[in-house]
Design a protein around this motif. Structure first.
Motif, PDB file in Angstrom:
ATOM      1  N   ALA A  31       0.834  -1.210   0.000  1.00 25.59           N
ATOM      2  CA  ALA A  31       0.000   0.000   0.000  1.00 25.59           C
ATOM      3  C   ALA A  31       0.867   1.258   0.000  1.00 25.59           C
ATOM      4  CB  ALA A  31      -0.905   0.006   1.225  1.00 25.59           C
ATOM      5  N   LYS A  32       0.427   2.250  -0.759  1.00 25.84           N
ATOM      6  CA  LYS A  32       1.123   3.530  -0.765  1.00 25.84           C
ATOM      7  C   LYS A  32       0.631   4.443   0.347  1.00 25.84           C
ATOM      8  CE  LYS A  32       2.266   3.669  -5.636  1.00 25.84           C
ATOM      9  NZ  LYS A  32       2.221   4.466  -6.854  1.00 25.84           N
ATOM     10  N   ALA A  33      -0.625   4.222   0.776  1.00 25.65           N
ATOM     11  CA  ALA A  33      -1.204   5.096   1.795  1.00 25.65           C
ATOM     12  C   ALA A  33      -2.383   4.401   2.464  1.00 25.65           C
ATOM     13  CB  ALA A  33      -1.679   6.407   1.170  1.00 25.65           C
ATOM     14  N   ILE A  34      -2.724   4.914   3.635  1.00 26.32           N
ATOM     15  CA  ILE A  34      -3.932   4.487   4.341  1.00 26.32           C
ATOM     16  C   ILE A  34      -4.794   5.729   4.510  1.00 26.32           C
ATOM     17  CG2 ILE A  34      -4.890   3.598   6.491  1.00 26.32           C
ATOM     18  CD1 ILE A  34      -2.272   2.090   6.928  1.00 26.32           C
ATOM     19  N   VAL A  35      -6.055   5.614   4.122  1.00 25.24           N
ATOM     20  CA  VAL A  35      -7.013   6.700   4.284  1.00 25.24           C
ATOM     21  C   VAL A  35      -7.916   6.324   5.456  1.00 25.24           C
ATOM     22  CG1 VAL A  35      -8.894   7.971   3.197  1.00 25.24           C
ATOM     23  CG2 VAL A  35      -6.941   7.222   1.820  1.00 25.24           C
ATOM     24  N   LEU A  36      -7.890   7.131   6.503  1.00 26.31           N
ATOM     25  CA  LEU A  36      -8.714   6.885   7.690  1.00 26.31           C
ATOM     26  C   LEU A  36      -9.995   7.695   7.554  1.00 26.31           C
ATOM     27  CD1 LEU A  36      -5.853   7.117  10.310  1.00 26.31           C
ATOM     28  CD2 LEU A  36      -6.856   5.062   9.336  1.00 26.31           C
ATOM     29  N   THR A  51     -11.979  13.755  -4.795  1.00 26.67           N
ATOM     30  CA  THR A  51     -10.586  13.423  -5.097  1.00 26.67           C
ATOM     31  C   THR A  51      -9.804  13.271  -3.793  1.00 26.67           C
ATOM     32  OG1 THR A  51      -9.788  15.700  -5.197  1.00 26.67           O
ATOM     33  CG2 THR A  51     -10.653  14.745  -7.261  1.00 26.67           C
ATOM     34  N   PHE A  52      -8.651  12.656  -3.923  1.00 26.51           N
ATOM     35  CA  PHE A  52      -7.756  12.473  -2.786  1.00 26.51           C
ATOM     36  C   PHE A  52      -7.393  13.839  -2.181  1.00 26.51           C
ATOM     37  CE2 PHE A  52      -3.430  11.223  -1.159  1.00 26.51           C
ATOM     38  CZ  PHE A  52      -3.879  10.334  -0.196  1.00 26.51           C
ATOM     39  N   GLY A  53      -7.114  14.810  -3.051  1.00 23.23           N
ATOM     40  CA  GLY A  53      -6.771  16.158  -2.598  1.00 23.23           C
ATOM     41  C   GLY A  53      -7.931  16.848  -1.895  1.00 23.23           C
ATOM     42  N   GLU A  54      -9.143  16.670  -2.420  1.00 24.00           N
ATOM     43  CA  GLU A  54     -10.325  17.262  -1.771  1.00 24.00           C
ATOM     44  C   GLU A  54     -10.535  16.641  -0.388  1.00 24.00           C
ATOM     45  OE1 GLU A  54     -13.130  18.351  -5.617  1.00 24.00           O
ATOM     46  OE2 GLU A  54     -13.120  16.294  -4.856  1.00 24.00           O
ATOM     47  N   TYR A  55     -10.319  15.330  -0.296  1.00 26.31           N
ATOM     48  CA  TYR A  55     -10.455  14.660   1.001  1.00 26.31           C
ATOM     49  C   TYR A  55      -9.465  15.249   2.005  1.00 26.31           C
ATOM     50  CZ  TYR A  55     -10.128  11.190   4.654  1.00 26.31           C
ATOM     51  OH  TYR A  55     -10.092  10.590   5.888  1.00 26.31           O
ATOM     52  N   ILE A  56      -8.233  15.430   1.589  1.00 24.31           N
ATOM     53  CA  ILE A  56      -7.212  16.003   2.483  1.00 24.31           C
ATOM     54  C   ILE A  56      -7.578  17.440   2.855  1.00 24.31           C
ATOM     55  CG2 ILE A  56      -4.792  16.737   2.596  1.00 24.31           C
ATOM     56  CD1 ILE A  56      -4.150  14.203   0.900  1.00 24.31           C
ATOM     57  N   ALA A  57      -8.071  18.218   1.883  1.00 25.03           N
ATOM     58  CA  ALA A  57      -8.466  19.606   2.152  1.00 25.03           C
ATOM     59  C   ALA A  57      -9.617  19.691   3.151  1.00 25.03           C
ATOM     60  CB  ALA A  57      -8.855  20.305   0.840  1.00 25.03           C
ATOM     61  N   ARG A  58     -10.439  18.622   3.236  1.00 28.42           N
ATOM     62  CA  ARG A  58     -11.545  18.566   4.204  1.00 28.42           C
ATOM     63  C   ARG A  58     -11.064  18.087   5.577  1.00 28.42           C
ATOM     64  NH1 ARG A  58     -16.724  17.927   3.076  1.00 28.42           N
ATOM     65  NH2 ARG A  58     -16.896  16.185   4.513  1.00 28.42           N
ATOM     66  N   VAL A  63      -2.257   8.517   6.010  1.00 30.01           N
ATOM     67  CA  VAL A  63      -0.895   8.120   6.360  1.00 30.01           C
ATOM     68  C   VAL A  63      -0.269   7.628   5.060  1.00 30.01           C
ATOM     69  CG1 VAL A  63       0.544   6.593   7.745  1.00 30.01           C
ATOM     70  CG2 VAL A  63      -1.635   7.424   8.665  1.00 30.01           C
ATOM     71  N   GLU A  64       0.672   8.412   4.531  1.00 29.49           N
ATOM     72  CA  GLU A  64       1.284   8.067   3.246  1.00 29.49           C
ATOM     73  C   GLU A  64       2.653   7.422   3.444  1.00 29.49           C
ATOM     74  OE1 GLU A  64       0.284  10.950  -0.261  1.00 29.49           O
ATOM     75  OE2 GLU A  64       0.658  12.166   1.538  1.00 29.49           O
ATOM     76  N   ARG A  65       2.883   6.335   2.722  1.00 27.07           N
ATOM     77  CA  ARG A  65       4.208   5.736   2.656  1.00 27.07           C
ATOM     78  C   ARG A  65       4.944   6.351   1.473  1.00 27.07           C
ATOM     79  NH1 ARG A  65       6.268   1.525   0.016  1.00 27.07           N
ATOM     80  NH2 ARG A  65       4.278   0.755  -0.705  1.00 27.07           N
ATOM     81  N   GLU A  66       4.178   6.642   0.405  1.00 27.92           N
ATOM     82  CA  GLU A  66       4.681   7.332  -0.781  1.00 27.92           C
ATOM     83  C   GLU A  66       3.704   8.455  -1.115  1.00 27.92           C
ATOM     84  OE1 GLU A  66       5.350   4.877  -4.199  1.00 27.92           O
ATOM     85  OE2 GLU A  66       6.114   3.227  -2.979  1.00 27.92           O
ATOM     86  N   LYS A  67       4.215   9.505  -1.709  1.00 27.36           N
ATOM     87  CA  LYS A  67       3.360  10.627  -2.112  1.00 27.36           C
ATOM     88  C   LYS A  67       2.341  10.156  -3.145  1.00 27.36           C
ATOM     89  CE  LYS A  67       2.786  15.179  -2.072  1.00 27.36           C
ATOM     90  NZ  LYS A  67       2.338  15.895  -0.934  1.00 27.36           N
ATOM     91  N   MET A  68       1.072  10.482  -2.912  1.00 21.63           N
ATOM     92  CA  MET A  68      -0.020  10.069  -3.798  1.00 21.63           C
ATOM     93  C   MET A  68      -0.463  11.242  -4.668  1.00 21.63           C
ATOM     94  SD  MET A  68      -0.852   6.866  -3.082  1.00 21.63           S
ATOM     95  CE  MET A  68      -2.510   6.779  -3.708  1.00 21.63           C
ATOM     96  N   ASP A  69      -0.979  10.929  -5.854  1.00 22.06           N
ATOM     97  CA  ASP A  69      -1.532  11.914  -6.768  1.00 22.06           C
ATOM     98  C   ASP A  69      -2.806  12.490  -6.155  1.00 22.06           C
ATOM     99  OD1 ASP A  69      -2.687  13.377  -8.833  1.00 22.06           O
ATOM    100  OD2 ASP A  69      -2.626  11.734 -10.284  1.00 22.06           O
ATOM    101  N   ARG A  70      -2.826  13.777  -5.910  1.00 19.42           N
ATOM    102  CA  ARG A  70      -3.965  14.439  -5.275  1.00 19.42           C
ATOM    103  C   ARG A  70      -5.194  14.514  -6.176  1.00 19.42           C
ATOM    104  NH1 ARG A  70      -0.953  13.256  -1.406  1.00 19.42           N
ATOM    105  NH2 ARG A  70      -0.348  14.772   0.146  1.00 19.42           N
TER     106      ARG A  70
END
Length: 102
Positions: A31-36, A51-58, A63-70
């Motif tokens: 896994a590159k990341a875990i989304v809680l 999107t992944f970026g919208e989720y983070i902005a909210r 928890v990222e092991r590698e940078k993910m495409d937002r």
């Protein structure tokens, strides 16, 4: 830990587990990341495109092991859709199970 048995459309069964942990989650080597997800996040992801970026902005927790495409869309898998239905239809049961805010 609390298991929930899910019966599929074609008679297959799968098990989903609810669990609490005091340890910080760590992505496995695959896994590159875990989304809680909080209950409100689950409902949103299952009801519209996010999107992944919208989720983070909210203030989403990742928890990222590698940078993910937002720009990646978060696509709910069948168990997450099932959990969204539980949150809508059986919120009192879930509250009692985990003493959680829904």
């Amino acid at each position: 830990m609390a298991p929930v048995l899910i019966k599929g459309v074609y008679g297959e069964y799968s098990v989903m587990y609810f669990e609490e942990s005091m340890d910080k989650p760590v992505p496995s080597s695959e896994a590159k990341a875990i989304v809680l997800l909080k209950p409100a996040d689950i409902v949103i992801i299952c009801s519209r495109t996010l999107t992944f970026g919208e989720y983070i902005a909210r203030n989403g927790i990742v928890v990222e092991r590698e940078k993910m495409d937002r720009n990646l869309n978060l696509v709910p898998f069948p168990q997450l859709r099932f959990l969204s239905r539980l949150l809508n239809d059986e919120s009192e049961w879930l509250k009692g199970l985990f003493n959680m805010k829904i």
